[in-house]
Design a protein around this motif. Structure first.
Motif, short mmCIF file in Angstrom:
data_model
loop_
_atom_site.label_atom_id
_atom_site.label_comp_id
_atom_site.label_asym_id
_atom_site.label_seq_id
_atom_site.Cartn_x
_atom_site.Cartn_y
_atom_site.Cartn_z
N GLY A 58 5.94 13.64 -12.15
CA GLY A 58 6.90 13.66 -13.25
C GLY A 58 8.14 12.83 -13.06
N HIS A 59 8.22 12.07 -11.95
CA HIS A 59 9.38 11.22 -11.72
C HIS A 59 9.15 9.84 -12.33
N GLU A 60 10.22 9.09 -12.50
CA GLU A 60 10.15 7.71 -12.97
C GLU A 60 10.52 6.80 -11.81
N VAL A 104 4.67 5.38 -5.55
CA VAL A 104 4.87 5.31 -7.00
C VAL A 104 3.86 6.18 -7.73
N LEU A 105 2.58 6.06 -7.38
CA LEU A 105 1.54 6.84 -8.07
C LEU A 105 1.76 8.34 -7.89
N ALA A 163 3.54 12.51 4.96
CA ALA A 163 2.75 13.05 3.87
C ALA A 163 3.53 12.86 2.57
N LEU A 164 2.85 12.45 1.52
CA LEU A 164 3.52 12.23 0.25
C LEU A 164 4.21 13.49 -0.25
N HIS A 166 0.83 -1.21 0.00
CA HIS A 166 0.00 0.00 0.00
C HIS A 166 0.87 1.26 0.00
N ILE A 167 1.87 1.29 0.86
CA ILE A 167 2.76 2.45 0.92
C ILE A 167 3.52 2.60 -0.38
N ALA A 168 4.05 1.48 -0.89
CA ALA A 168 4.84 1.54 -2.13
C ALA A 168 4.00 2.03 -3.30
#
Length: 222
Positions: free
Chosen positions: A24-26, A17-18, A104-105, A11-13
């Motif tokens: 704009g990151h890969e 990623v999203l 926080a993201l 869930h965290i991963a």
């Protein structure tokens, strides 16, 4: 920025990623120390986000291995281990920053940007060459065929960022952060800078800046 996320909590991963790809990151993803080591051996990354409590050990071991090999890959630790001793262990292992869960993201991205600003061109401790273009970090000079180019400071910075990584796609955002320290309101500033560099390199130069539609820009041999 190309980021490797090492986290066994799906869930965290997935949220990381999203969110980061939306910005704009890969991103690539591993769930263990071993998986992280395999991906680091297979591809180049700009940053590492790593949890400590992984199924096959402490995520700090991944950072220690990188530092032992002389890698300056930016490393951010995300963990619930919150004691002073835990934090000190993280920095002693070679982490650039240490962020506690829950987080926080937006703060993750802000921490990565801060690491990038502090450590940008950390690798600039020598000389890089591609074709007839050479960048000397100690002299802060770009040369073509041995002759110094009279580049303005920001144009020099652009070449210094791209030259150590030929054929690597840099997004507009990455270049703006590296050169100005923050994103620009208009893309015209970067376009103008790219035009300046291209003009100084000249049409007969063996190196060119290539527009990659939807991806950004790369420095490559003609």
């Amino acid at each position: 920025m190309r980021i490797l996320i090492v986290e066994d909590d799906t869930h965290i991963a997935e949220n990381l990623v999203l969110f980061l790809e939306m910005k704009g990151h890969e991103c690539d993803y591993a769930t263990s120390c071993r998986g992280a080591s395999q991906r680091l051996a297979q591809a180049e990354f700009d940053a590492l986000i790593v949890d400590r409590g992984l199924p096959d050990g402490d995520g700090l071991s991944v950072i220690r291995d990188l530092r032992a090999r002389g890698s300056s890959l930016w490393a951010l630790v995300l963990t619930a281990r919150d004691t002073l001793e835990d934090k000190l262990a993280g920095f002693e292992a070679g982490a650039d920053d240490y962020l506690l869960k829950p987080f926080a993201l937006q703060e993750v991205e802000a921490r990565l940007d801060a690491i990038a600003r502090r450590g940008k061109l950390r690798e600039d401790a020598g000389t890089w060459q591609l074709g007839d273009i050479e960048y000397d970090s100690s002299a802060q000079e770009v040369r073509r065929g041995g002759s110094a180019l009279r580049l303005p400071p920001k144009a020099l910075r652009l070449v210094a960022v791209m030259l150590p990584h030929p054929n690597r796609a840099f997004s507009r955002r990455e270049l703006e952060l590296a050169i100005w320290g923050h994103e620009q309101e208009s893309s015209d500033n970067l376009r103008s800078l790219l035009h300046t560099v291209r003009r100084h390199l000249g049409e007969t130069c063996s190196v060119e800046i290539v527009n990659m539609h939807g991806l950004g820009y790369k420095l490559a041999l003609r």
